[in-house]
Design a protein around this motif. Structure first.
Motif, PDB file in Angstrom:
ATOM      1  N   UNK A  98      55.533  11.694  71.352  1.00 52.95           N
ATOM      2  CA  UNK A  98      55.338  10.255  71.239  1.00 52.95           C
ATOM      3  C   UNK A  98      55.323   9.897  69.755  1.00 52.95           C
ATOM      4  N   UNK A  99      55.604   8.640  69.459  1.00 55.05           N
ATOM      5  CA  UNK A  99      55.616   8.177  68.080  1.00 55.05           C
ATOM      6  C   UNK A  99      54.207   7.754  67.677  1.00 55.05           C
ATOM      7  N   UNK A 100      53.843   8.077  66.443  1.00 57.27           N
ATOM      8  CA  UNK A 100      52.539   7.710  65.899  1.00 57.27           C
ATOM      9  C   UNK A 100      52.715   7.395  64.417  1.00 57.27           C
ATOM     10  N   UNK A 101      51.735   6.739  63.853  1.00 52.14           N
ATOM     11  CA  UNK A 101      51.751   6.385  62.437  1.00 52.14           C
ATOM     12  C   UNK A 101      50.694   7.217  61.724  1.00 52.14           C
ATOM     13  N   UNK A 102      51.061   7.747  60.575  1.00 54.44           N
ATOM     14  CA  UNK A 102      50.145   8.469  59.718  1.00 54.44           C
ATOM     15  C   UNK A 102      50.422   8.047  58.282  1.00 54.44           C
ATOM     16  N   UNK A 103      49.471   8.245  57.401  1.00 50.83           N
ATOM     17  CA  UNK A 103      49.690   7.930  55.992  1.00 50.83           C
ATOM     18  C   UNK A 103      50.367   9.096  55.283  1.00 50.83           C
ATOM     19  N   UNK A 104      51.317   8.768  54.438  1.00 48.89           N
ATOM     20  CA  UNK A 104      51.962   9.742  53.568  1.00 48.89           C
ATOM     21  C   UNK A 104      51.969   9.128  52.179  1.00 48.89           C
ATOM     22  N   UNK A 105      51.161   9.675  51.297  1.00 54.40           N
ATOM     23  CA  UNK A 105      51.010   9.141  49.939  1.00 54.40           C
ATOM     24  C   UNK A 105      50.623   7.667  49.957  1.00 54.40           C
ATOM     25  N   UNK A 106      49.747   7.291  50.904  1.00 56.13           N
ATOM     26  CA  UNK A 106      49.241   5.932  50.971  1.00 56.13           C
ATOM     27  C   UNK A 106      50.131   4.937  51.687  1.00 56.13           C
ATOM     28  N   UNK A 128      56.106   7.184  60.073  1.00 59.30           N
ATOM     29  CA  UNK A 128      56.308   7.440  61.495  1.00 59.30           C
ATOM     30  C   UNK A 128      56.455   8.944  61.742  1.00 59.30           C
ATOM     31  N   UNK A 129      55.724   9.439  62.738  1.00 59.90           N
ATOM     32  CA  UNK A 129      55.767  10.853  63.133  1.00 59.90           C
ATOM     33  C   UNK A 129      56.051  10.951  64.622  1.00 59.90           C
ATOM     34  N   UNK A 130      56.727  12.006  64.993  1.00 57.56           N
ATOM     35  CA  UNK A 130      56.879  12.376  66.394  1.00 57.56           C
ATOM     36  C   UNK A 130      55.832  13.455  66.660  1.00 57.56           C
ATOM     37  N   UNK A 131      54.996  13.262  67.684  1.00 57.23           N
ATOM     38  CA  UNK A 131      53.802  14.087  67.879  1.00 57.23           C
ATOM     39  C   UNK A 131      53.688  14.544  69.328  1.00 57.23           C
ATOM     40  N   UNK A 132      53.102  15.717  69.499  1.00 60.46           N
ATOM     41  CA  UNK A 132      52.719  16.219  70.824  1.00 60.46           C
ATOM     42  C   UNK A 132      51.410  16.977  70.654  1.00 60.46           C
ATOM     43  N   UNK A 133      50.457  16.773  71.552  1.00 63.23           N
ATOM     44  CA  UNK A 133      49.192  17.509  71.551  1.00 63.23           C
ATOM     45  C   UNK A 133      49.141  18.382  72.797  1.00 63.23           C
ATOM     46  N   UNK A 134      48.765  19.634  72.616  1.00 65.29           N
ATOM     47  CA  UNK A 134      48.657  20.560  73.747  1.00 65.29           C
ATOM     48  C   UNK A 134      47.334  21.299  73.697  1.00 65.29           C
ATOM     49  N   UNK A 135      46.618  21.386  74.829  1.00 68.99           N
ATOM     50  CA  UNK A 135      45.385  22.185  74.860  1.00 68.99           C
ATOM     51  C   UNK A 135      45.728  23.663  74.733  1.00 68.99           C
TER      52      UNK A 135
END
Length: 134
Positions: free
Chosen positions: A81-89, A93-100
């Motif tokens: 899924x797409x998410x937003x994160x800070x990069x140098x302030x 946009x990042x493509x992300x997946x979380x897995x247990x």
């Protein structure tokens, strides 16, 4: 895989590690046509205390990206899924997946890394070319 150290060991057997922090590693995934996609793996702890692995790849600056289209993209995706994160302030946009960890094994980790890396590369190329793929 039950620990970040097991994940680190698995990944370091396949890729050259760029960032090697206690709970964060990164490497370049080699793709077709000599392209590479940065992959980041980080350990997260849920509210229930269980460990999860976050797999992410940067796509591009979030400036000018339509959030409604991003949500539609997320709805249609099977993995990532797409998410937003800070990069140098700046918002990025990042493509992300979380897995247990409890559901993660080497083959599954490799599959998700390859799937996210390839999709992330296609999205990055579309955004950098002024495309409208989202």
């Amino acid at each position: 895989m039950q620990s970040f150290e097991q994940i680190r060991s698995h990944v370091s057997n396949l890729h050259t590690i760029r960032t090697n922090d206690p709970y964060l590693i990164s490497f370049d995934l080699h793709l077709e046509h000599g392209r590479q996609q940065g992959i980041y793996l980080a350990e997260m702890e849920g509210e229930d205390g269980l460990k999860h692995l976050r797999i992410s790849t940067p796509i591009g600056p979030a400036t000018g990206v339509d959030p409604t289209r991003c949500l539609r993209f997320n709805w249609e995706q099977r993995t990532g899924y797409l998410a937003i994160s800070d990069l140098d302030g700046s918002p990025y946009l990042h493509l992300v997946e979380n897995r247990p960890y409890s559901l993660l094994h080497g083959d599954e980790l490799d599959r998700v890394v390859n799937e996210l890396g390839q999709l992330g590369d296609r999205l990055e190329q579309a955004l950098s070319a002024g495309g409208d793929s989202l």
